[in-house]
Scaffold this active site. Structure first.
Site, short mmCIF file in Angstrom:
data_model
loop_
_atom_site.label_atom_id
_atom_site.label_comp_id
_atom_site.label_asym_id
_atom_site.label_seq_id
_atom_site.Cartn_x
_atom_site.Cartn_y
_atom_site.Cartn_z
N GLY A 539 0.82 -1.20 0.00
CA GLY A 539 0.00 0.00 0.00
C GLY A 539 0.86 1.25 0.00
O GLY A 539 2.08 1.19 0.11
N GLN A 540 0.15 2.34 -0.14
CA GLN A 540 0.83 3.64 -0.19
C GLN A 540 0.22 4.51 0.89
O GLN A 540 -1.00 4.63 0.97
CB GLN A 540 0.59 4.25 -1.57
CG GLN A 540 1.00 5.69 -1.71
CD GLN A 540 2.51 5.83 -1.91
OE1 GLN A 540 3.10 5.09 -2.70
NE2 GLN A 540 3.12 6.73 -1.18
N GLY A 541 1.04 5.09 1.73
CA GLY A 541 0.52 5.97 2.76
C GLY A 541 1.10 7.35 2.63
O GLY A 541 1.86 7.63 1.70
N GLY A 542 0.76 8.19 3.57
CA GLY A 542 1.22 9.56 3.54
C GLY A 542 2.72 9.69 3.74
O GLY A 542 3.32 10.69 3.37
N PHE A 543 3.33 8.69 4.38
CA PHE A 543 4.75 8.80 4.68
C PHE A 543 5.63 8.08 3.67
O PHE A 543 6.83 8.18 3.72
CB PHE A 543 5.03 8.22 6.07
CG PHE A 543 4.23 8.86 7.15
CD1 PHE A 543 4.53 10.14 7.57
CD2 PHE A 543 3.16 8.21 7.74
CE1 PHE A 543 3.79 10.75 8.57
CE2 PHE A 543 2.42 8.81 8.73
CZ PHE A 543 2.74 10.08 9.15
N GLY A 544 5.01 7.29 2.81
CA GLY A 544 5.79 6.53 1.84
C GLY A 544 5.06 5.24 1.48
O GLY A 544 3.90 5.06 1.84
N VAL A 546 4.60 0.97 1.35
CA VAL A 546 4.85 -0.19 2.21
C VAL A 546 4.95 -1.44 1.34
O VAL A 546 4.11 -1.66 0.46
CB VAL A 546 3.72 -0.36 3.25
CG1 VAL A 546 4.01 -1.52 4.17
CG2 VAL A 546 3.54 0.92 4.05
N LYS A 560 8.53 -0.19 5.29
CA LYS A 560 7.99 1.13 4.93
C LYS A 560 9.14 2.02 4.50
O LYS A 560 10.01 2.37 5.30
CB LYS A 560 7.25 1.73 6.13
CG LYS A 560 6.56 3.04 5.77
CD LYS A 560 5.75 3.59 6.93
CE LYS A 560 4.40 2.93 7.04
NZ LYS A 560 3.50 3.64 7.95
N ASP A 657 -3.49 10.35 13.91
CA ASP A 657 -4.02 9.91 12.63
C ASP A 657 -4.64 8.52 12.76
O ASP A 657 -4.37 7.63 11.97
CB ASP A 657 -2.90 9.93 11.58
CG ASP A 657 -3.46 9.97 10.15
OD1 ASP A 657 -4.69 10.15 10.01
OD2 ASP A 657 -2.68 9.79 9.20
#
Ligand SMILES: Nc1ncnc2c1ncn2[C@@H]1O[C@H](COP(=O)(O)OP(=O)(O)OP(=O)(O)O)[C@@H](O)[C@H]1O
Length: 850
Positions: A539-544, A546, A560, A657
């Site tokens: 997946g893709q999150g706000g910090f980078g 995974v 991550k 968050d």
């Protein structure tokens, strides 16, 4: 010279004809060129312990350690307990390719190998007189340094100087696990485990279910083991600091032989060896009576073996289920006769007690008992307090905010004092909280006389003090200072909670440089994740992004790779990560390590098989995997994880968050909060630079946070409330529109709650398979958490309490924040965007953060 030649000749003779004896002659060590077969043993230098293959009576063979001089092979450690050899002549114990130790069968298949991370150069295996089997490098001069030791992998026995508990720096957890039976060393049903949460204590578990609890360490012994007097020659020790929480014992009289064992019938037993009769003497065991059974008398029930029946309710409480109680089943416990009134409440002193379960208790090691009482009184959820340690007349403070469970009363002088919160009317007035004697009338008269005398005295004193004004001012000042103590302290606590701290907050608490956190090579991670390939992307999150990864040892990990824009320095980043790594809780995702290379910053987490909650909950096909018991478990587990973040005494973290995609699910759908250290790892600057990604997520943000950027533990509570309502309904708060296109999920839930039909909210896919009372309780808790005003929202400790109590009367929720309104237009730019949102006919301006 002659003697040496003789010895050499003798050794060769031995090696040729008596291989077993030959190994013994190497004084307990084995080098890379040697191996040990079924007929041979390794003996420690002082002939105390022996290692070799043995058959416990099930015709299978295991590599184990036993006392050399005690007849009958008392085995204290087993290597291949779950993968035995079936043939007596087939096993070999040797040093493997990476310098680790292995047990192989006749065709060379590895049945067991030591989990050793570092490759060894010229390794040597030694069996020490302590019973510890260690792997070291031959060139290593420091006897304390080893690459691997059997003491880190206990089986069912605790030997002197072996630790049980957790080391936060190395990540080791040391527990005892029983054998399946006395003839089968494979993993049995019982374990003895130190729970490091709250105020640590040890649990005896049958599989995962608690059966017995030691009670916390009170400075002299475990609170639930009053008979734990130091034996001549035996010393107990309990360490509780930022590096470790461990229990161990040591021998001070060399002739004493003692061991603690978790046996296969579910008893914890201490044995000492009696030389004269040549037998093991059972010195102590637990559980030993009915009152040792975990929660025998339920919440607020006290167990007393000298009474019949053994269970009684404490003053101010009555049996919850009278019928069962009368039939001598006390497990339902007791309920309050009078609802608490908060500031007006008083405390009932109970003497000679085993303290109630402390896994969620809060400890302040220095606070006086008076300040402790004041702090408890000021916190309406606080149910009891006590001294943290009983030595030196009592030290520190421990408070409970949960139901009080698993208490027992001991005879005079054995237990300790506990102060339980009761409504004032339950404790008749007599100047001291524990007095229950005398009629109310007499007490009233005493009270009136007392007050009158007080007034007369005060008037006299006033005259005196006016004359001595200066003195009075000083006394007054001193008194207020003293009285302010706990309040100031709670203000400090609040400040700590409100501010996600700068370094200063914790720099004095521990030496961060001493902590170890596995550092991974970027190249290792690239191999593990197939070069960070798209197929491996989780997946893709706000910090980078995974990625799923697999290490050579076959361990699955989640990697991550942080976006390169983190403006933080390397040392700062490392420090933050080390601190985060030390937070351990079963409902937080475990950080396994990190990697910092040139401009790469990578975090390595345990891999969670069922990905994130949003992935299952909001997917039509998958959501049926989440039946009601699982959803309830996710709600309660998340609440416990968040409580830990908010209340952990070392340093507090506000998540900022919390949302469904940050709740990860393991193979059994147990929830673990992730991204909990991100707010720390990314500093303030980063927050500003990347507001849309870091600050929070629309739909989960509390009004005060979204509008004023004001965050506190209560903004996390708001997000938790949204999450609870999402879990119940299976619908996203964001993007939820009911038929009339007016309400979001909070407004929808509120409308049904007010209309008396809260159950309308429940996810249709659950059918009728749920507990209506549990669901209603969760909706009520969810609505309490999303109330508009932060001060109306409960703390997470109250949330945990409300979720777990079937009987507690919950407060009525007020109107949620952000309950009406349309979805603000989604923005892709990082600049803030103003959007209008109506809250209960009052128009407010909201900052769209994401
Ligand atoms: N430890 C893990 N095990 C398995 N899957 C994971 C793990 N960590 C993250 N994921 C998956 O990767 C996705 C992205 O995770 P990440 O934490 O980076 O972002 P997010 O939570 O979706 O958003 P944000 O970073 O903005 O909070 C998650 O939604 C989850 O599905």
């Amino acid at each position: 010279m002659k003697d040496i030649a003789k010895l050499h000749y003798f050794t060769i003779l031995c090696l040729t004809f008596f291989p077993k004896l030959a190994i013994s002659l190497t004084l307990g060590s084995l080098t890379a060129t040697q191996s040990l077969t079924n007929e041979q043993t390794l003996v420690s230098p002082g002939q105390v312990f022996e290692l070799g293959f043995f058959d416990p009576g099930n015709s299978k063979w295991y590599l184990g350690i036993w006392y050399k001089k005690i007849p009958g092979k008392t085995v204290v450690w087993v290597a291949n307990k779950d993968s035995p050899l079936s043939n007596s002549s087939s096993g070999t114990f040797k040093i493997g390719d990476r310098g680790n130790i292995v047990v192989v069968d006749e065709v060379g298949t590895i049945l067991w190998s030591s989990k050793q991370t570092q490759e060894a150069v010229d390794p040597v295996v030694q069996l020490l007189d302590s019973g510890n089997l260690v792997v070291r490098e031959t060139s290593e001069k420091d006897p304390e340094k080893h690459l691997w030791q059997s003491f880190d992998y206990p089986t069912d026995t605790l030997l002197p100087d072996m630790k049980m508990g957790s080391n936060f720096d190395s990540g080791f957890e040391w527990n005892l696990t029983s054998w399946k039976s006395s003839e089968d060393p494979s993993t049995g049903d019982y374990s003895f485990k130190l729970d490091v949460h709250g105020f640590p204590e040890i649990f005896l578990l049958n599989n995962q279910e608690p059966k017995y609890r030691s009670g916390p360490w009170n400075g002299m012994r475990f609170s639930g083991v009053p008979e734990m007097a130091p034996l001549n020659g035996l010393k107990f020790s309990f360490v509780m600091d930022e590096h470790e929480v461990t229990y161990s014992f040591s021998i001070t009289n060399a002739s004493l032989i003692s061991r603690l064992i978790m046996n296969s019938t579910g008893h914890l037993e201490r044995y000492t060896w009696i030389e004269s009769s040549q037998e093991w003497n059972s010195y102590w065991y637990a559980p030993k009576d009915q009152c040792d059974n975990y929660k025998e008398c339920g919440p607020y029930g006290i167990c007393d073996t000298n009474a019949s029946p053994v269970c009684r309710c404490m003053k101010g409480f009555s049996p919850k289920n009278l019928q069962a109680w009368n039939l001598r089943d006390g497990s339902g416990g007791c309920v309050r006769n009078t609802t608490l009134g908060c500031r007006s409440d008083r405390f009932l002193p109970l003497k000679n007690m085993k303290l109630p379960e402390t896994t969620t208790a809060f400890v302040d090691k220095t606070m006086s008992i008076e300040d402790c009482k004041e702090m408890c009184l000021n916190n309406c959820s606080c149910t009891a307090y006590a001294n943290y340690m009983i030595n030196d007349g009592g030290i520190g403070c421990v408070t409970w905010t949960s139901e009080l469970v698993d208490m027992r009363a001991y005879t005079e002088g054995s237990g300790q004092d506990l102060y339980v919160r009761l409504a004032a009317s339950e404790i008749a007035y007599s100047g001291s909280a524990d007095s229950g004697n005398g009629s109310d009338k007499t007490k009233e008269i005493i009270m009136v006389i007392g007050i009158t005398v007080g007034i007369v005295l005060l008037s006299g004193l006033t005259v005196f003090f006016v004359w001595k004004r200066k003195g009075l001012q000083m006394i007054w000042k001193e008194k207020t200072e003293r009285r302010k103590g706990p309040r100031e302290r709670s203000q400090d606590l609040l400040l700590n909670e409100v501010v996600i701290s700068s370094k200063k907050e914790y720099s004095g608490e521990s030496n961060i440089d001493d902590l170890e956190l596995p550092l991974f090579d970027f190249s290792t991670l690239a191999i593990a994740t197939n070069d960070f390939s798209d197929e491996n992307k989780l997946g893709q999150g706000g910090f980078g992004s995974v990625y799923k990864g697999r290490l050579v040892e076959d361990q699955e990990i989640a990697v991550k790779r942080l976006s390169k824009s983190s403006g933080q320095g390397v040392e700062e980043f490392k420090n933050e990560v080390r601190l985060i790594a030390r937070l351990q809780h079963r409902n937080l995702v475990r950080l396994l390590g990190c990697c910092i290379e040139i401009d790469e910053k990578v975090l390595i987490y345990e891999y969670m098989e069922n990905k994130s909650l949003d992935y299952v909950l909001f997917d039509k096909a998958k959501r049926s995997l989440l039946d009601w018991p699982r959803r309830f478990n996710i709600i309660c587990g998340t609440a416990r994880g968040l409580l830990y973040l908010h209340q952990d005494s070392r340093f507090r973290i506000i998540h900022r968050d919390l949302k469904a995609s940050n709740i990860l699910l393991d193979g059994e759908m147990n929830p673990k909060i992730s991204d909990f250290g991100m707010a720390r790892i990314f500093g303030k600057d980063q927050t500003e630079a990347n507001t849309r990604r870091v600050v929070g997520t629309y739909g989960y943000m509390s009004p005060e946070y979204a509008m004023d950027g004001h965050f506190s533990v209560k903004s996390d509570v708001f997000s938790f409330g949204v999450l609870v309502l999402e879990i119940i309904s299976g619908k996203k708060n964001r993007g939820f529109y009911y038929a009339n296109n007016e309400l979001n999920l909070l407004g929808h839930a509120w409308k049904h709650w007010r209309g008396g039909n809260g159950l309308e909210l429940i996810d249709q896919s659950l059918g009728d398979l749920y507990s209506p009372s549990e669901v209603m309780r969760c909706i009520q808790v969810g609505l309490l958490c999303v109330q508009e005003r932060a001060e109306d929202r409960p703390t997470m400790s109250s949330v945990v309490l409300m979720l777990s109590s079937e009987t507690a009367t919950l407060p009525q929720p007020k109107q949620p924040g952000f309950c009406l309104g349309r979805n603000p237009v989604e923005t892709t730019s990082s600049s803030s965007k103003q959007e209008s949102c109506t809250v209960n006919n009052v128009t407010v301006t909201m900052l769209d953060a994401r």
